[in-house]
Design an enzyme around this catalytic site. Structure first.
Site, short mmCIF file in Angstrom:
data_model
loop_
_atom_site.label_atom_id
_atom_site.label_comp_id
_atom_site.label_asym_id
_atom_site.label_seq_id
_atom_site.Cartn_x
_atom_site.Cartn_y
_atom_site.Cartn_z
N ASN A 1 -7.00 17.96 -35.51
CA ASN A 1 -7.05 16.67 -34.82
C ASN A 1 -8.48 16.14 -34.90
O ASN A 1 -9.35 16.60 -34.18
CB ASN A 1 -6.61 16.88 -33.36
CG ASN A 1 -6.79 15.64 -32.50
OD1 ASN A 1 -6.99 14.54 -33.02
ND2 ASN A 1 -6.71 15.81 -31.19
N LYS B 1 -9.63 13.34 -34.04
CA LYS B 1 -9.98 12.39 -32.97
C LYS B 1 -10.68 11.17 -33.58
O LYS B 1 -10.36 10.81 -34.72
CB LYS B 1 -10.82 13.09 -31.90
CG LYS B 1 -10.14 14.39 -31.44
CD LYS B 1 -10.74 14.99 -30.22
CE LYS B 1 -9.99 16.27 -29.88
NZ LYS B 1 -10.46 16.93 -28.68
N HIS C 1 -1.51 13.97 -25.95
CA HIS C 1 -2.78 14.69 -25.95
C HIS C 1 -3.50 14.41 -24.63
O HIS C 1 -3.42 13.30 -24.10
CB HIS C 1 -3.64 14.25 -27.14
CG HIS C 1 -4.86 15.09 -27.29
ND1 HIS C 1 -5.99 14.90 -26.53
CD2 HIS C 1 -5.12 16.18 -28.07
CE1 HIS C 1 -6.89 15.82 -26.85
NE2 HIS C 1 -6.39 16.60 -27.79
N GLU D 1 -6.42 13.72 -23.89
CA GLU D 1 -7.32 12.55 -23.88
C GLU D 1 -6.52 11.25 -23.73
O GLU D 1 -6.99 10.29 -23.11
CB GLU D 1 -8.19 12.55 -25.15
CG GLU D 1 -9.28 13.59 -25.04
CD GLU D 1 -9.69 14.25 -26.35
OE1 GLU D 1 -9.46 13.66 -27.43
OE2 GLU D 1 -10.24 15.37 -26.29
N GLU E 1 -2.54 23.11 -24.52
CA GLU E 1 -3.98 22.85 -24.58
C GLU E 1 -4.53 22.72 -23.16
O GLU E 1 -4.47 21.64 -22.56
CB GLU E 1 -4.25 21.54 -25.32
CG GLU E 1 -3.77 21.53 -26.75
CD GLU E 1 -4.56 20.52 -27.56
OE1 GLU E 1 -5.31 20.96 -28.45
OE2 GLU E 1 -4.48 19.32 -27.29
N GLY F 1 -12.83 20.95 -26.17
CA GLY F 1 -14.17 20.43 -26.44
C GLY F 1 -15.26 21.03 -25.58
O GLY F 1 -16.39 20.52 -25.54
N SER G 1 -11.00 24.58 -28.09
CA SER G 1 -12.17 25.34 -28.56
C SER G 1 -11.82 26.51 -29.48
O SER G 1 -12.48 27.55 -29.43
CB SER G 1 -13.01 25.81 -27.36
OG SER G 1 -13.53 24.70 -26.65
P1 PGA Z 1 -11.29 21.21 -29.50
O1 PGA Z 1 -10.12 20.13 -29.30
O2 PGA Z 1 -10.82 22.18 -30.56
O3 PGA Z 1 -12.48 20.41 -29.92
O4 PGA Z 1 -11.47 21.88 -28.18
C1 PGA Z 1 -8.76 20.50 -29.34
C2 PGA Z 1 -7.89 19.30 -29.15
O5 PGA Z 1 -8.24 18.40 -28.40
O6 PGA Z 1 -6.80 19.21 -29.77
#
Ligand code: PGA
Length: 252
Positions: free
Chosen positions: A9, A11, A95, A97, A167, A173, A212
């Site tokens: 992903n 983003k 997601h 976000e 997640e 992140g 992460s």
């Molecule tokens: P990250 O994000 O690997 O940067 O923690 C995962 C995600 O949001 O799908």
């Protein structure tokens, strides 16, 4: 036997030059495999280039979100049909976000999930608790509520052509990944919950872990029974790191 999926992903990251070099490196490094599948989720403007570069390869691609309407006055939005026009196989829905920054509620996520499937896309439904919710012991109830919203709208059979991604919001992140035990515990809870409604679908559905994941922690996560791959954010922008995760999945 569930085939593992390693999904990147991106983003809101990238540029024309980055898309070109990242995808070419992935194409060179991610050969066909019976045990692992790779997919990328670029920002919308790069889908055309992605399609051009990846068409005919073993790497799939998808959208990061969609609008549930088929067309109309929705400035800035993208429909399922548009994603299909650019060869997308998958689309992320719900997601964290999208839920926190853009106010998508469980019911909105369910509507998007339904629209994706009706159009012929395979949704990847993202669920997960915040740190506060985990500390209050609400992880399972939050994940249950998020999945139930989709089941109420679309029914259990809809999960036969969908993927789940657990997640934990506190791991996204932040560099703080869930331990393999923490991930496995929630994945097993999710699978048992689905199995209770349909044993076959529960046994077959792929449940990805996200938050992460990197080249160093992926192998341990992927050896767990109910972890069927990963949804990778930051580490999916670095070809070497993403390929290391893919290789961990092919061994796990
Ligand atoms: P990250 O994000 O690997 O940067 O923690 C995962 C995600 O949001 O799908």
């Amino acid at each position: 036997m569930r085939k593992k999926l390693v999904a990147g992903n991106w983003k809101m990251n990238g540029s024309k030059a980055m898309v070109e070099s990242l995808l070419k490196t992935l194409l060179a490094g991610a050969g066909d495999s019976d045990s692992v599948e790779v997919a990328v989720f670029p920002p919308f403007p790069y889908l055309q280039r992605t399609q051009k570069l990846l068409r005919g390869s073993s790497i799939a691609w998808g959208g990061q979100t969609l609008n549930p309407a088929s067309s109309g006055a929705f400035t800035g939005e993208v429909s399922a049909a548009m994603l299909l026009d650019f060869g997308c196989r998958y689309v992320l829905v719900g997601h964290s976000e999208r839920r926190t920054l853009y106010g998508e509620k469980d019911a909105d996520v369910a509507t998007r999930f339904e629209a994706a499937q009706l159009a012929g896309l395979e949704p990847i439904l993202c669920v997960g608790e915040t740190l506060d919710e985990r500390e209050r012991g609400e992880t399972e109830s939050v994940v249950r509520r998020q999945i139930d919203a989709v089941l109420e709208r679309c029914g259990i059979d809809s999960l036969s052509s969908a993927i789940l991604a657990y997640e934990p919001v506190w791991a996204i992140g932040t560099g703080k990944t869930a331990t393999p035990d923490q991930a496995q515990q929630v994945h097993a809870f999710i699978r048992d919950k689905i199995r209770a409604q349909d044993d076959t679908i529960g046994g077959q559905i792929r449940i990805l872990y996200g938050g992460s994941v990197n080249g160093s922690n992926a192998a341990d996560l992927f050896t767990r029974e109910d972890v069927d791959g990963g949804l990778i954010g930051g580490a999916s922008l670095k070809a070497g790191e993403f390929l290391a995760i893919r290789n961990a999945a092919s061994r796990g």
